[in-house]
Design an enzyme around this catalytic site. Structure first.
Site, PDB file in Angstrom:
ATOM      1  N   SER A   1     -10.502   0.039   7.009  1.00 35.52           N
ATOM      2  CA  SER A   1      -9.849   0.159   5.705  1.00 35.52           C
ATOM      3  C   SER A   1      -9.167  -1.098   5.191  1.00 35.52           C
ATOM      4  CB  SER A   1      -8.816   1.285   5.726  1.00 35.52           C
ATOM      5  OG  SER A   1      -9.449   2.532   5.647  1.00 35.52           O
TER       6      SER A   1
ATOM      7  N   LYS B   1       0.847  -1.199   0.000  1.00 41.63           N
ATOM      8  CA  LYS B   1       0.000   0.000   0.000  1.00 41.63           C
ATOM      9  C   LYS B   1       0.882   1.248   0.000  1.00 41.63           C
ATOM     10  CE  LYS B   1      -3.960   1.991   2.513  1.00 41.63           C
ATOM     11  NZ  LYS B   1      -4.857   1.894   3.682  1.00 41.63           N
TER      12      LYS B   1
ATOM     13  N   SER C   1     -10.019   2.283   2.746  1.00 43.12           N
ATOM     14  CA  SER C   1      -9.060   2.975   1.928  1.00 43.12           C
ATOM     15  C   SER C   1      -8.083   2.061   1.192  1.00 43.12           C
ATOM     16  CB  SER C   1      -8.238   3.939   2.797  1.00 43.12           C
ATOM     17  OG  SER C   1      -7.417   3.226   3.698  1.00 43.12           O
TER      18      SER C   1
END
Lengths: 95, 493
Positions: free
Chosen positions: B180, B78, B156
């Site tokens: 998330s 990420k 997210s």
């Protein structure tokens, strides 16, 4: 509690975010929607409750007060938008 | 071997150890999948050369014997994790051009275990969002699709979810502040675990809300989650909230025996207007656990309703403080200044240009709730409510509950752009089942458990006792086995 345009302007300045005048009404409206949602917290009886400081009961570790890092000015400055002579450069701060 | 990129971590590990497969082959398979998957918007900074070098080193290590489980496994990371020498932007314009001089502890732990980094993954800007629509890179897209409608992979960690579900990598890192990891995992039919607060070091992970943020793995199976979590976590002196506790062998704890476990069903999670499909998924999950010999018990977590409002005080407050560092001085974007502009104008213009709308909104809400005169009314009250939410969990665990079963999300994935004109609070409701877990610092896992009528994946969430990720994974493993979720998205990208 309702946020007016004047408050929205003040908050934007406190947050150091430039918000154009014509966007302030929408911002105030957004704030009001979010704060309206948050208002629900007033229904909760919090008498005698301590505000949470740490989610897991832990004692912060201690260590010797010694320098463990440093001597890398080039690395520290490598991502600066403006660096000169080993320093971060910014617009003039004092007259 | 065909379709190497579709392998699980466990299968790839076993095949590499047997000598049937090399990390170089596995890595090449993933790299060519990524090349053809631009339409998903999942990978935003590709590192193929680095990946090939790491794969070669991993193959040498495996040949030498005694390599760790994760050795040679190609991963996506990420964009929130700082990776040395590789762009790390947290999905934000304000970090444009930022190349860290250091590696986050979690990604370093993975590298020490011999993993391969394929590239960086899309995400909502500063992890603020539930649909991956606030990213400076543009949307990440869910590989699951109905007709021509493009769906959100959730957020997210939307790029991570999309990449794993589409088999662009074997697994990915995610982070979870209010849901998330778990919400995007549920939206894309994969597994995601947020460990107990303090399990994974936060050092080098771009901060959103420091008292809530935790990293975790997003994988194709519960076993993979166990393997990868073990490699990610561990004590780190550089994060003062990192727990100094031994990390168990989580995979060895997947015994398949959950007889006598007490599973709580919280009545407050049965919300008005909950779709029948979610209701049915939840009760099927309870039946699976009963069939496996667990005892399913109705419980109450009375302050559940107040979790989201408390979160939307605490998270923006912490964000406003954490994001104060983006000032155009030390890294990232600096606005072009006009004649006579001083340092205040530099800050204000830089932050207006660098932050997107949702980030600006949250920073300003946080600024407001922390400002003089409102600190007690909002921030301190929210922290008191947070203490009550945690106490709800403490109480049911004290009654002997081992884990709690809930739906992971209130719906299946929605269409990209569908929430554009909705009031921001509507988007926040996505996290209604997950956010309590962050507020209480507990471990939570989302496991794919079924499809809705349109054929989109739905997930169940299990919430565990603090530090009992092993037990939680074992229960989740049983749900996974009984749900038998094997559906995959049809390739259209």
């Amino acid at each position: 509690m309702s946020i007016d345009i004047e408050t929205a302007r003040k908050v934007a300045h406190l947050a150091r975010i430039k918000v154009e005048e014509d966007r302030l009404p929408e911002l105030a409206e957004n704030f009001n929607a979010i704060l309206g949602f948050i208002e629900q917290l007033n229904e909760v009886d919090v008498e005698g409750v301590e505000p949470m400081t740490s989610v897991t009961p832990m004692r912060l570790k201690r260590r010797e007060d010694v320098v463990t890092d440093g001597n890398m000015p080039e690395k520290v400055l490598s991502n600066a938008p403006d660096a000169r002579e080993g320093f971060f450069a910014v617009p003039k701060v004092v007259e | 071997m065909a379709d190497l990129n579709k392998l699980t971590i466990a299968d790839a590990r076993d095949a590499m150890r047997k000598g049937d497969l090399t990390s170089a082959e596995l890595t090449d398979a993933c790299l060519s999948e990524i090349e053809g998957a631009g339409a998903l918007g999942a990978f935003v900074h590709n590192t193929p050369d680095l990946a090939r070098d790491q794969a070669k080193a991993a193959d040498d290590r495996i040949k030498a014997g005694d390599a760790p489980d994760m050795c040679g496994i190609p991963l996506g990371i990420k964009d929130l994790f700082c990776t040395k020498g590789v762009a790390s932007q947290a999905g934000s314009r304000i970090l444009e051009g930022f190349i860290p001089e250091y590696e986050s502890t979690v990604s370093q732990n993975l590298l020490d275990n011999g993993t391969v980094m394929l590239g960086k993954l899309n995400m909502d800007e500063f992890a603020m969002g539930s649909s991956n629509e606030t990213s400076v890179y543009g949307n990440a897209v869910n590989p699951w699709k109905i007709d021509d409608r493009q769906l959100t992979p959730g957020g997210s960690s939307g790029g991570s979810a999309s990449a794993v579900a589409a088999d662009l990598c074997l697994a990915a890192t995610g982070t979870d502040t209010g849901g998330s990891i778990r919400q995007p995992a549920a939206f894309t039919g994969i597994t995601g675990i947020k460990p107990t607060y303090g399990r994974c070091s936060r050092w080098g992970v771009v901060a959103f809300a420091s008292s809530l943020d935790q990293a975790g793995p997003m994988t194709k199976s519960v076993r993979d989650a166990a393997i990868m979590l073990e490699a990610m976590c561990g004590h780190d002196a550089k994060d003062s909230t990192s727990a100094d506790l031994p990390v168990p062998n989580f995979e060895a704890m997947l015994t398949g025996d959950i007889k006598g476990k007490k599973i709580g069903l919280p009545k407050e999670y049965r919300m008005d207007g909950m779709p029948d499909e979610i209701e049915a998924l939840w009760s099927n999950g309870a039946d699976m656990l009963r069939d496996a010999g667990a005892e399913v018990i109705d419980i109450s977590l009375p302050h559940t309703k107040y979790a989201l409002p408390a979160y939307y005080v605490i998270a923006p407050a912490e964000a406003s403080s954490n994001l104060a560092r983006y000032d155009g001085v030390r890294y990232g974007h600096r606005a072009k200044l006009g004649q006579g502009d001083g340092i205040t104008e530099m800050y204000e213009k830089t932050r207006a240009e660098g932050f997107g709308d949702e980030v600006q909104r949250r920073v300003m809400v946080g600024t407001y709730v922390l400002s003089a005169g409102f600190y007690d009314a909002y921030y301190n009250r929210a922290r008191k409510v947070r203490a009550l939410i945690k106490k709800d969990f403490d109480d049911v665990f004290a009654q002997g509950i081992d884990a709690i079963l809930t739906p992971a999300t209130p719906s299946a994935a929605f269409g990209l752009g569908e929430m554009e004109n909705a009031d921001p609070v509507k988007m926040y409701l996505n996290d209604v089942f997950t956010v309590t877990v962050n507020l209480a610092g507990l471990p939570g896992i989302a496991v794919p458990a079924g499809l809705d009528a349109q054929g989109l994946p739905l997930g169940l969430q299990l919430i565990g006792r603090p530090w009992e990720e092993g037990d939680l994974l074992n229960i989740a493993h049983e749900v996974e086995a009984r749900a038998g979720f094997v559906a995959k998205p049809q390739k259209w990208w």
